[in-house]
Design a protein around this motif. Structure first.
Motif, mmCIF file in Angstrom:
data_model
loop_
_atom_site.group_PDB
_atom_site.id
_atom_site.type_symbol
_atom_site.label_atom_id
_atom_site.label_comp_id
_atom_site.label_asym_id
_atom_site.label_seq_id
_atom_site.Cartn_x
_atom_site.Cartn_y
_atom_site.Cartn_z
ATOM 1 N N VAL A 371 4.012 2.916 -3.293
ATOM 2 C CA VAL A 371 3.381 3.976 -4.090
ATOM 3 C C VAL A 371 4.072 4.110 -5.444
ATOM 4 O O VAL A 371 3.421 4.324 -6.475
ATOM 5 C CB VAL A 371 3.407 5.307 -3.315
ATOM 6 C CG1 VAL A 371 2.974 6.465 -4.213
ATOM 7 C CG2 VAL A 371 2.485 5.221 -2.093
ATOM 8 N N LYS A 372 5.399 3.958 -5.461
ATOM 9 C CA LYS A 372 6.132 4.039 -6.731
ATOM 10 C C LYS A 372 5.724 2.937 -7.699
ATOM 11 O O LYS A 372 5.841 3.078 -8.907
ATOM 12 C CB LYS A 372 7.641 3.968 -6.463
ATOM 13 C CG LYS A 372 8.236 5.245 -5.899
ATOM 14 C CD LYS A 372 9.734 5.116 -5.686
ATOM 15 C CE LYS A 372 10.312 6.398 -5.131
ATOM 16 N NZ LYS A 372 11.780 6.290 -4.896
ATOM 17 N N LYS A 373 5.226 1.828 -7.132
ATOM 18 C CA LYS A 373 4.770 0.713 -7.968
ATOM 19 C C LYS A 373 3.327 0.882 -8.415
ATOM 20 O O LYS A 373 2.761 -0.009 -9.053
ATOM 21 C CB LYS A 373 4.917 -0.598 -7.202
ATOM 22 C CG LYS A 373 6.355 -0.962 -6.871
ATOM 23 C CD LYS A 373 6.424 -2.231 -6.029
ATOM 24 C CE LYS A 373 7.853 -2.561 -5.645
ATOM 25 N NZ LYS A 373 7.931 -3.753 -4.756
ATOM 26 N N GLY A 374 2.720 2.018 -8.060
ATOM 27 C CA GLY A 374 1.366 2.294 -8.529
ATOM 28 C C GLY A 374 0.273 2.176 -7.485
ATOM 29 O O GLY A 374 -0.902 2.398 -7.806
ATOM 30 N N GLU A 375 0.630 1.843 -6.251
ATOM 31 C CA GLU A 375 -0.390 1.730 -5.207
ATOM 32 C C GLU A 375 -0.790 3.099 -4.676
ATOM 33 O O GLU A 375 -0.059 4.079 -4.797
ATOM 34 C CB GLU A 375 0.128 0.877 -4.046
ATOM 35 C CG GLU A 375 0.329 -0.589 -4.369
ATOM 36 C CD GLU A 375 0.608 -1.398 -3.119
ATOM 37 O OE1 GLU A 375 -0.112 -1.187 -2.128
ATOM 38 O OE2 GLU A 375 1.536 -2.233 -3.141
ATOM 39 N N GLN A 376 -1.968 3.153 -4.034
ATOM 40 C CA GLN A 376 -2.395 4.352 -3.336
ATOM 41 C C GLN A 376 -1.668 4.453 -1.997
ATOM 42 O O GLN A 376 -1.223 3.458 -1.434
ATOM 43 C CB GLN A 376 -3.914 4.315 -3.099
ATOM 44 C CG GLN A 376 -4.741 4.344 -4.375
ATOM 45 C CD GLN A 376 -4.571 5.641 -5.141
ATOM 46 O OE1 GLN A 376 -4.624 6.734 -4.558
ATOM 47 N NE2 GLN A 376 -4.362 5.545 -6.449
ATOM 48 N N ASP A 377 -1.566 5.666 -1.484
ATOM 49 C CA ASP A 377 -0.929 5.894 -0.180
ATOM 50 C C ASP A 377 -1.673 5.135 0.919
ATOM 51 O O ASP A 377 -2.883 4.920 0.831
ATOM 52 C CB ASP A 377 -0.944 7.396 0.120
ATOM 53 C CG ASP A 377 -0.094 7.748 1.331
ATOM 54 O OD1 ASP A 377 0.877 7.028 1.616
ATOM 55 O OD2 ASP A 377 -0.419 8.748 1.983
ATOM 56 N N PHE A 378 -0.950 4.712 1.936
ATOM 57 C CA PHE A 378 -1.581 4.018 3.056
ATOM 58 C C PHE A 378 -0.752 4.233 4.321
ATOM 59 O O PHE A 378 0.390 4.695 4.261
ATOM 60 C CB PHE A 378 -1.725 2.515 2.765
ATOM 61 C CG PHE A 378 -0.444 1.798 2.461
ATOM 62 C CD1 PHE A 378 0.314 1.221 3.470
ATOM 63 C CD2 PHE A 378 0.002 1.675 1.143
ATOM 64 C CE1 PHE A 378 1.501 0.545 3.187
ATOM 65 C CE2 PHE A 378 1.186 1.012 0.844
ATOM 66 C CZ PHE A 378 1.941 0.444 1.879
ATOM 67 N N SER A 379 -1.334 3.921 5.474
ATOM 68 C CA SER A 379 -0.646 4.034 6.752
ATOM 69 C C SER A 379 0.064 2.725 7.079
ATOM 70 O O SER A 379 -0.390 1.650 6.682
ATOM 71 C CB SER A 379 -1.633 4.374 7.872
ATOM 72 O OG SER A 379 -2.246 5.623 7.637
#
Length: 515
Positions: A371-379
């Motif tokens: 997420v810190k790298k710009g991705e959306q949250d995921f499981s």
């Protein structure tokens, strides 16, 4: 500007309280007591006083403290916390005194942590955030209790080591227990009733009985394993803080929003568990007693199951949690992470739970990094098969058992969903395991031998494949090195799948329909 006293209640040390015994009945009762201390008992005490927004044992949304008729208003109960607003500090102290006395008398051994914070009505959301920080300081600074272990000849409780005060009967025998264990056992039946209330009529019509002893899981007459699965929602603290940010100047709107979200999370987690039970219907008809939730309420869930089902049920729960939260308008789709510890049936349960919690944190750390790298949250999920016991922390286990000269043998933690440009995913992993299982009858020795080649590195795998004309299952066709050598960079893509051959069972069972 009216000022109120905001009281936050928590139960520190619940991990050791709930999971510190290798007798499942005690764990079951302990979980029920924790729920009662943070939900039912506060409601009962406030209703008895008759000055709060509690009617019929439930929060009454239409009663508001700012109208002047109430001395206390429950904002929400859930996730192990109670958040209550009092008109006067003296009333808050009186309530906590009554609750503490009940805990000492009826739930010995369980600790309470309490923080009282003065808040202005117009700044309630900010006050809740401050109260949570105060509570964290209280929990970190509290002194550990030193129980009196007996002044004369005494018998020790077999579960806690404390002074035994009575005998508990089990399977035709009796064993000495402390007051704390006696209280846990007294609530085991109530916990059973609450658990059964979550699941569907179709589930109950199978005649399923939730296990009450660890020996009831797994295969009889063989070396049995259980899986301890701990799942936790991603960023839930931040989620509720964002609700506060949306309602910084309107306390009533904030209370309504945070209460609605808390209830929705509770509904979603129970719906996810119910769907898990329904998914088990066909397999359990042939082979019962494979699954039992221990902690369920809010986004934090822990369940125990047959060791061969741990990975499958963890992934199914995460999928169901995403779907259930997505169906709640006040939430939107939320994500969670799970840790799966597979251990021998008689392994110390507290350590098994601790490992599952560490594995869930490992998954969360992986997600946060993405997420810190710009991705959306995921499981995501992570696991460990403790076939030879546990020695050291998760980090030490990984270094000792999975680091080799070429890099890291494990591809986990894994994303729950397939993702473009990512090969470390649950669908990719299960595809490889299922392909290995198809080949297992004819090529089991070759598959097991491949594991040693993987340890030696990419060159050894390439040579092994050439010598034995062995094709690797497709993990990611776009990565040539992965398909040729079993490695991509410093990560191995196939070691986890081989290791999971005996510990991954889809709910379809084997060719005979059995697990």
């Amino acid at each position: 500007m009216p000022t109120y006293t905001l009281t936050v209640i928590d139960t520190p040390g619940i991990q050791s309280y709930i999971f510190g015994s290798n007798r499942l009945r005690e764990n079951i009762g302990a979980s029920e007591l924790v729920r009662r201390v943070t939900t039912l008992w506060p409601l009962e005490l406030l209703q008895q006083a008759g000055d709060a927004n509690v009617r019929g044992g439930k929060i009454e949304d239409g009663l508001h403290i700012e109208d002047g008729a109430l001395a206390a208003e429950v904002i929400y109960l859930g996730g192990g916390n109670a958040l209550i607003l009092f008109r006067e500090r003296a009333r808050a102290v009186q309530f906590v005194t009554a609750l503490s006395r009940r805990v000492v008398e009826e739930a010995p051994g369980l600790e309470l942590a309490v923080a009282h914070t003065e808040v202005a009505w117009e700044q309630l959301a900010a006050g809740v955030d401050a109260a949570m920080k105060t509570l964290a300081r209280v929990k970190n600074s509290r002194q550990s209790s030193a129980p009196l272990l007996g002044l004369s000849v005494t018998a020790a409780c077999e579960s806690t080591g404390l002074v035994a005060t009575t005998l508990a009967r089990h399977q035709g025998g009796a064993y000495p227990v402390s007051d704390a264990v006696r209280a846990k056992l007294a609530w085991a039946e109530e916990a059973e009733n609450r658990l059964r209330g979550i699941f569907s009529e179709d589930f109950h019509r199978t005649g399923y009985q939730f296990p009450r002893d660890f020996e009831e899981f797994g295969r009889k007459g063989e070396m049995s394993y259980i899986a301890v699965v701990h799942a936790d929602g991603n960023g839930m603290g931040q989620f509720f803080r964002q609700i506060g940010q949306k309602h910084l100047t309107n306390a009533r709107e904030y209370i309504q929003a945070v209460r609605a979200a808390s209830r929705a999370v509770e509904r979603a987690s129970q719906k996810a568990l119910r769907q898990l039970g329904d998914a088990l219907l066909a397999p359990m008809l042939e082979d019962k007693n494979k699954f039992r939730p221990l902690v369920f309420g809010g986004d934090d869930v822990t369940f125990v199951c047959d060791g061969r089902l741990g990975l499958t049920l963890a992934a199914l729960y995460l999928e169901a949690f995403e779907a259930a939260t997505g169906a709640e308008p006040v939430l939107g789709e939320l994500h969670a992470c799970a840790g799966v510890a597979v251990v021998k049936t008689h392994y110390p349960f507290a350590r098994a739970y601790g490992l599952s919690e560490a594995l869930a944190k490992s998954s969360k750390s992986y997600v946060r990094g993405c997420v810190k790298k710009g991705e959306q949250d995921f499981s995501a999920l992570d696991w460990h098969f403790a076939t030879s016991g546990l020695l050291g922390s998760l980090e030490e286990l990984r270094k000792r058992e999975y680091w080799v000269r070429a890099g890291h043998l494990a591809m986990r933690p894994l994303r729950l969903r397939a993702a473009r440009g990512e090969w470390q995913t649950w669908p990719a992993f299960t595809g490889v395991v299922e392909e290995f299982k198809k080949r297992e009858k004819e090529q089991r020795n070759k598959i097991i031998a491949l594991r040693e080649a993987l340890r030696e590195g990419p060159a050894a795998v390439k040579k092994y494949r050439q010598d034995f004309t062995f094709a690797l299952p497709v993990l990611d066709a776009s990565l040539h090195d992965l398909q040729e050598t079993g490695w991509h960079g410093d990560r191995c893509g196939y070691f986890d799948a081989i290791e999971a051959l005996d510990f991954y069972t889809p709910l379809t069972g084997d060719e005979d329909g059995n697990l």
